[in-house]
Design a protein around this motif. Structure first.
Motif, PDB file in Angstrom:
ATOM      1  N   ARG A  80       0.836  -1.202   0.000  1.00 42.45           N
ATOM      2  CA  ARG A  80       0.000   0.000   0.000  1.00 42.45           C
ATOM      3  C   ARG A  80       0.871   1.252   0.000  1.00 42.45           C
ATOM      4  NH1 ARG A  80      -4.619  -0.493   4.482  1.00 42.45           N
ATOM      5  NH2 ARG A  80      -4.954   1.647   3.680  1.00 42.45           N
ATOM      6  N   THR A  81       1.976   1.208   0.758  1.00 43.90           N
ATOM      7  CA  THR A  81       2.877   2.371   0.786  1.00 43.90           C
ATOM      8  C   THR A  81       3.515   2.585  -0.581  1.00 43.90           C
ATOM      9  OG1 THR A  81       3.347   1.928   3.116  1.00 43.90           O
ATOM     10  CG2 THR A  81       4.856   3.395   1.935  1.00 43.90           C
ATOM     11  N   LEU A  82       3.919   1.505  -1.235  1.00 45.86           N
ATOM     12  CA  LEU A  82       4.563   1.638  -2.542  1.00 45.86           C
ATOM     13  C   LEU A  82       3.562   2.161  -3.581  1.00 45.86           C
ATOM     14  CD1 LEU A  82       7.177   1.223  -4.103  1.00 45.86           C
ATOM     15  CD2 LEU A  82       6.430  -1.128  -4.573  1.00 45.86           C
ATOM     16  N   LEU A  83       2.273   1.737  -3.520  1.00 48.31           N
ATOM     17  CA  LEU A  83       1.252   2.254  -4.440  1.00 48.31           C
ATOM     18  C   LEU A  83       1.027   3.736  -4.226  1.00 48.31           C
ATOM     19  CD1 LEU A  83      -1.381  -0.656  -4.346  1.00 48.31           C
ATOM     20  CD2 LEU A  83       0.151  -0.029  -6.241  1.00 48.31           C
ATOM     21  N   ALA A  84       1.007   4.150  -2.968  1.00 57.33           N
ATOM     22  CA  ALA A  84       0.794   5.573  -2.698  1.00 57.33           C
ATOM     23  C   ALA A  84       1.947   6.406  -3.219  1.00 57.33           C
ATOM     24  CB  ALA A  84       0.627   5.794  -1.193  1.00 57.33           C
ATOM     25  N   ILE A  85       3.195   5.896  -3.078  1.00 59.08           N
ATOM     26  CA  ILE A  85       4.358   6.634  -3.577  1.00 59.08           C
ATOM     27  C   ILE A  85       4.315   6.705  -5.096  1.00 59.08           C
ATOM     28  CG2 ILE A  85       6.868   6.560  -3.784  1.00 59.08           C
ATOM     29  CD1 ILE A  85       6.983   5.408  -0.977  1.00 59.08           C
ATOM     30  N   GLU A  86       3.982   5.596  -5.763  1.00 54.02           N
ATOM     31  CA  GLU A  86       3.938   5.570  -7.212  1.00 54.02           C
ATOM     32  C   GLU A  86       2.830   6.485  -7.749  1.00 54.02           C
ATOM     33  OE1 GLU A  86       5.794   4.028  -9.476  1.00 54.02           O
ATOM     34  OE2 GLU A  86       7.174   3.101  -8.057  1.00 54.02           O
ATOM     35  N   ALA A  87       1.721   6.588  -6.990  1.00 56.05           N
ATOM     36  CA  ALA A  87       0.596   7.419  -7.436  1.00 56.05           C
ATOM     37  C   ALA A  87       0.721   8.863  -6.971  1.00 56.05           C
ATOM     38  CB  ALA A  87      -0.717   6.821  -6.929  1.00 56.05           C
ATOM     39  N   ASP A  88       1.793   9.226  -6.335  1.00 58.09           N
ATOM     40  CA  ASP A  88       2.008  10.561  -5.786  1.00 58.09           C
ATOM     41  C   ASP A  88       0.864  10.962  -4.876  1.00 58.09           C
ATOM     42  OD1 ASP A  88       4.454  10.893  -7.062  1.00 58.09           O
ATOM     43  OD2 ASP A  88       3.476  11.668  -8.898  1.00 58.09           O
ATOM     44  N   ASP A  89       0.344   9.987  -4.142  1.00 56.42           N
ATOM     45  CA  ASP A  89      -0.775  10.219  -3.224  1.00 56.42           C
ATOM     46  C   ASP A  89      -0.335   9.941  -1.796  1.00 56.42           C
ATOM     47  OD1 ASP A  89      -3.301  10.878  -2.447  1.00 56.42           O
ATOM     48  OD2 ASP A  89      -4.158   8.891  -2.851  1.00 56.42           O
ATOM     49  N   LEU A  90       0.931  10.147  -1.521  1.00 53.84           N
ATOM     50  CA  LEU A  90       1.482   9.765  -0.218  1.00 53.84           C
ATOM     51  C   LEU A  90       0.955  10.660   0.890  1.00 53.84           C
ATOM     52  CD1 LEU A  90       3.401   7.864   1.254  1.00 53.84           C
ATOM     53  CD2 LEU A  90       5.260   9.482   0.799  1.00 53.84           C
ATOM     54  N   ASP A  91       0.786  11.949   0.630  1.00 53.98           N
ATOM     55  CA  ASP A  91       0.365  12.846   1.706  1.00 53.98           C
ATOM     56  C   ASP A  91      -1.043  12.515   2.174  1.00 53.98           C
ATOM     57  OD1 ASP A  91       2.790  14.146   1.620  1.00 53.98           O
ATOM     58  OD2 ASP A  91       2.075  15.684   0.187  1.00 53.98           O
ATOM     59  N   ALA A  92      -1.921  12.124   1.257  1.00 51.90           N
ATOM     60  CA  ALA A  92      -3.293  11.811   1.652  1.00 51.90           C
ATOM     61  C   ALA A  92      -3.364  10.501   2.438  1.00 51.90           C
ATOM     62  CB  ALA A  92      -4.176  11.736   0.408  1.00 51.90           C
ATOM     63  N   ARG A  93      -2.448   9.610   2.165  1.00 47.60           N
ATOM     64  CA  ARG A  93      -2.511   8.294   2.838  1.00 47.60           C
ATOM     65  C   ARG A  93      -1.501   8.162   3.985  1.00 47.60           C
ATOM     66  NH1 ARG A  93      -2.992   4.022  -2.215  1.00 47.60           N
ATOM     67  NH2 ARG A  93      -4.731   5.061  -3.295  1.00 47.60           N
ATOM     68  N   ARG A  94      -0.763   9.202   4.274  1.00 44.90           N
ATOM     69  CA  ARG A  94       0.299   9.096   5.283  1.00 44.90           C
ATOM     70  C   ARG A  94      -0.256   8.687   6.639  1.00 44.90           C
ATOM     71  NH1 ARG A  94       5.411  11.345   5.479  1.00 44.90           N
ATOM     72  NH2 ARG A  94       4.971  12.503   3.557  1.00 44.90           N
ATOM     73  N   LEU A  95      -1.392   9.269   7.024  1.00 38.77           N
ATOM     74  CA  LEU A  95      -1.944   8.980   8.349  1.00 38.77           C
ATOM     75  C   LEU A  95      -2.409   7.530   8.436  1.00 38.77           C
ATOM     76  CD1 LEU A  95      -2.758   9.948  11.121  1.00 38.77           C
ATOM     77  CD2 LEU A  95      -4.954  10.731  10.153  1.00 38.77           C
ATOM     78  N   SER A  96      -3.098   7.072   7.396  1.00 37.40           N
ATOM     79  CA  SER A  96      -3.587   5.680   7.442  1.00 37.40           C
ATOM     80  C   SER A  96      -2.431   4.691   7.426  1.00 37.40           C
ATOM     81  CB  SER A  96      -4.537   5.431   6.262  1.00 37.40           C
ATOM     82  OG  SER A  96      -3.850   5.611   5.029  1.00 37.40           O
ATOM     83  N   LEU A  97      -1.377   5.007   6.671  1.00 39.54           N
ATOM     84  CA  LEU A  97      -0.218   4.120   6.639  1.00 39.54           C
ATOM     85  C   LEU A  97       0.501   4.100   7.991  1.00 39.54           C
ATOM     86  CD1 LEU A  97       1.258   5.000   3.126  1.00 39.54           C
ATOM     87  CD2 LEU A  97      -0.009   2.939   3.765  1.00 39.54           C
ATOM     88  N   ALA A  98       0.572   5.298   8.623  1.00 36.05           N
ATOM     89  CA  ALA A  98       1.240   5.368   9.926  1.00 36.05           C
ATOM     90  C   ALA A  98       0.478   4.571  10.965  1.00 36.05           C
ATOM     91  CB  ALA A  98       1.383   6.825  10.349  1.00 36.05           C
ATOM     92  N   GLN A  99      -0.862   4.502  10.839  1.00 35.24           N
ATOM     93  CA  GLN A  99      -1.637   3.740  11.813  1.00 35.24           C
ATOM     94  C   GLN A  99      -1.446   2.226  11.655  1.00 35.24           C
ATOM     95  OE1 GLN A  99      -5.626   5.158  11.155  1.00 35.24           O
ATOM     96  NE2 GLN A  99      -5.304   7.045  12.360  1.00 35.24           N
ATOM     97  N   LEU A 100      -0.994   1.797  10.474  1.00 35.24           N
ATOM     98  CA  LEU A 100      -0.778   0.351  10.264  1.00 35.24           C
ATOM     99  C   LEU A 100       0.567  -0.139  10.829  1.00 35.24           C
ATOM    100  CD1 LEU A 100      -2.066  -0.056   6.599  1.00 35.24           C
ATOM    101  CD2 LEU A 100      -3.227  -0.724   8.713  1.00 35.24           C
ATOM    102  N   VAL A 101       1.495   0.784  11.063  1.00 33.97           N
ATOM    103  CA  VAL A 101       2.831   0.384  11.528  1.00 33.97           C
ATOM    104  C   VAL A 101       2.774  -0.301  12.889  1.00 33.97           C
ATOM    105  CG1 VAL A 101       5.111   1.238  12.205  1.00 33.97           C
ATOM    106  CG2 VAL A 101       4.019   2.085  10.115  1.00 33.97           C
ATOM    107  N   PRO A 102       2.021   0.227  13.932  1.00 30.08           N
ATOM    108  CA  PRO A 102       1.982  -0.477  15.223  1.00 30.08           C
ATOM    109  C   PRO A 102       1.407  -1.884  15.103  1.00 30.08           C
ATOM    110  CG  PRO A 102       1.239   1.783  15.479  1.00 30.08           C
ATOM    111  CD  PRO A 102       1.338   1.536  14.009  1.00 30.08           C
ATOM    112  N   LYS A 103       0.384  -2.043  14.253  1.00 27.13           N
ATOM    113  CA  LYS A 103      -0.186  -3.381  14.087  1.00 27.13           C
ATOM    114  C   LYS A 103       0.842  -4.338  13.461  1.00 27.13           C
ATOM    115  CE  LYS A 103      -4.894  -1.613  13.588  1.00 27.13           C
ATOM    116  NZ  LYS A 103      -6.092  -1.541  12.706  1.00 27.13           N
TER     117      LYS A 103
END
Length: 476
Positions: free
Chosen positions: A76-99
């Protein structure tokens, strides 16, 4: 001190010394063995801890590698980087790290882009990690775990690259303090990551190092209390002491029994021996076995032979007196020989020089020689009246061996004269008095040497003279 107390003391002393000596030796051997084994266990524990940490680091690396291959978070992180949509998904990606960290059972996890952009961390204290540190963590090796010395941990990472060349990295770390505690409980040691220090009393220490493929190294110090070792050694000392006391007690009991059984017959024997010393000699019978019985038998035989011994004492006394007189006579005979020799040598020198004083000195010298010869004759006559030769004691005698013995002794005093022993075959053993045969051979050789001694005097005056040779020939 009587025999019984001596035996008791001797048995007790020997038992105590041998037991304590053997015990001390065994104790030292056991101490060295136990100490060496204990130290080896500590060193082995350090090696096992190091190997277990290496296995754990490799296991973590494989888990992180699976996260990059088929993990949802990395994809999911790599898709967001490739789509230049990282800022919109940063919070959701950060919430997956503890899990994700909890799923991998790691202590730290970091999600970042290849440019060092921090996308998610757990725990949140890692948010303050400098960008340079994030870049180093992201660009580290992925084919092996890495050892972190500051806040010791095992670090594993993976990277996944997208079609457009952008990549994302997932870094996980397992802190070593919990592992040290768990492995310490398993191996019964205390583990720390520090440089080796001076050994502390009551602790055995071993050190080793955990290294990674990149050359990183973390020193490991394993310590173990020696309390159990000291307790085992104290138990050994107690067992040795008890064994020494027991062996001493047994030895004392045996000593008392032996002294009682041995002392009574010896006391009776001593009483009878005092009677023998006073002249009341008679055989007696004392009950005893072994050496005591042999002693009684020998004592009875001694009493039987006492009368014969007394008769022999008189003969021995006469022989001793004869020997003393012979020694004195030999000394008295030797004294006149000096003036005789001096007179003869003077005459020879005067005669050799045709000295006019020869005739005047001849009368005086001959008178001196005759007087001294008369004195020797008188001494020998008086000795003949007094002395009687001892009776021969025939025995089997090897003539060749006796002749070799005499020749060997006389060669030391022969000077330049050669003494040779000639025999065709070894003579047969004859029955004769050994001492008399030796005396005869000695006298013959000495007479020959004395005769050659006069010739040697001539040889000294005439250098062309021969020193001479004495030959002893033995026929069958």
């Amino acid at each position: 001190m009587r025999l019984a107390p001596r035996l008791v003391l001797a048995f007790g002393f020997v038992a105590a010394v041998s037991t304590f000596g053997l015990g001390a030796f065994e104790r030292e051997q056991l101490r060295r063995d136990r100490t060496a084994r204990f130290d080896e266990e500590v060193r082995g524990a350090c090696t096992r801890v190091r190997d277990e940490l290496a296995r754990q680091g490799e296991s973590d690396r494989k888990l992180i590698a699976l996260a990059c291959q088929s993990g949802e978070l990395v994809d999911r992180t790599l898709l967001a980087i490739e789509a230049d949509d990282l800022d919109a998904r940063r919070l959701s990606l950060a919430q997956l790290v503890p899990k994700e960290r909890e799923a991998f059972d790691l202590d730290e996890m970091l999600l970042a882009s290849d440019s060092g952009d921090l996308l998610g961390v757990d725990p949140r204290t890692l948010l303050a990690t400098p960008r340079a540190a994030v870049e180093r963590a992201v660009r580290g090796p992925t084919d092996a775990f890495e050892v972190r010395a500051v806040s010791p941990a095992l670090v594993s990472r993976c990277r996944k690259q997208g079609p457009r060349g952008r990549s994302v990295a997932l870094v996980g770390a397992r802190r070593l303090e919990p592992l040290f505690a768990r492995l310490g409980r398993t191996t019964d040691v205390t583990i720390a990551s520090a440089a080796p220090s001076a050994p502390s009393p009551g602790l055995a220490t071993a050190s080793c190092a955990l290294t990674d493929k990149a050359g990183g190294s973390l020193p490991l110090v394993v310590t173990k209390s020696t309390q159990q070792l000291e307790a085992d050694l104290a138990h050994i000392d107690e067992a040795i002491l008890l064994a020494a006391i027991a062996s001493m007690g047994v030895a004392l009991i045996l000593a008392v029994l032996f002294a009682r059984n041995l002392g009574r017959p010896l006391a009776e024997l001593a009483a009878e021996a005092r009677k023998v010393a006073s002249g009341d000699a008679r055989p007696f019978r004392v009950k005893g076995t072994g050496e005591v019985g042999e002693l009684v038998f020998a004592f009875d035989k001694m009493i039987d032979d006492l009368a014969v011994t007394r008769r022999r004492l008189a003969a021995i006394s006469r022989v001793a007196a004869w020997r003393e007189v012979a020694r004195r006579v030999a000394h008295e005979v030797k004294n006149p020989l000096a003036p005789i020799r001096a007179a003869v040598e003077t005459l020879r020198r005067l005669r050799a020089r045709n000295d006019p004083a020869f005739d005047d000195y001849f009368d005086e010298a001959t008178r001196t020689v005759l007087d001294e010869v008369h004195r020797i004759s008188t001494i020998v006559t008086e000795f003949t009246r007094f002395a009687r030769l001892p009776s021969p004691r025939p025995e089997d005698v090897d003539l060749l061996a006796l002749a070799k013995q005499v020749v060997q002794l006389q060669r030391a005093h022969a000077g330049a004269v050669r003494i040779d022993l000639v025999f065709k075959k070894s003579p047969k053993v004859v029955r004769a008095d050994r001492d008399q045969i030796i005396q005869v051979l000695t006298n013959l050789v000495q007479n020959a040497l004395d005769a050659l001694g006069a010739n040697r005097g001539v040889a000294e005056e005439h250098p062309t003279g021969d020193a001479g040779e004495v030959v002893i020939t033995l026929d069958e």
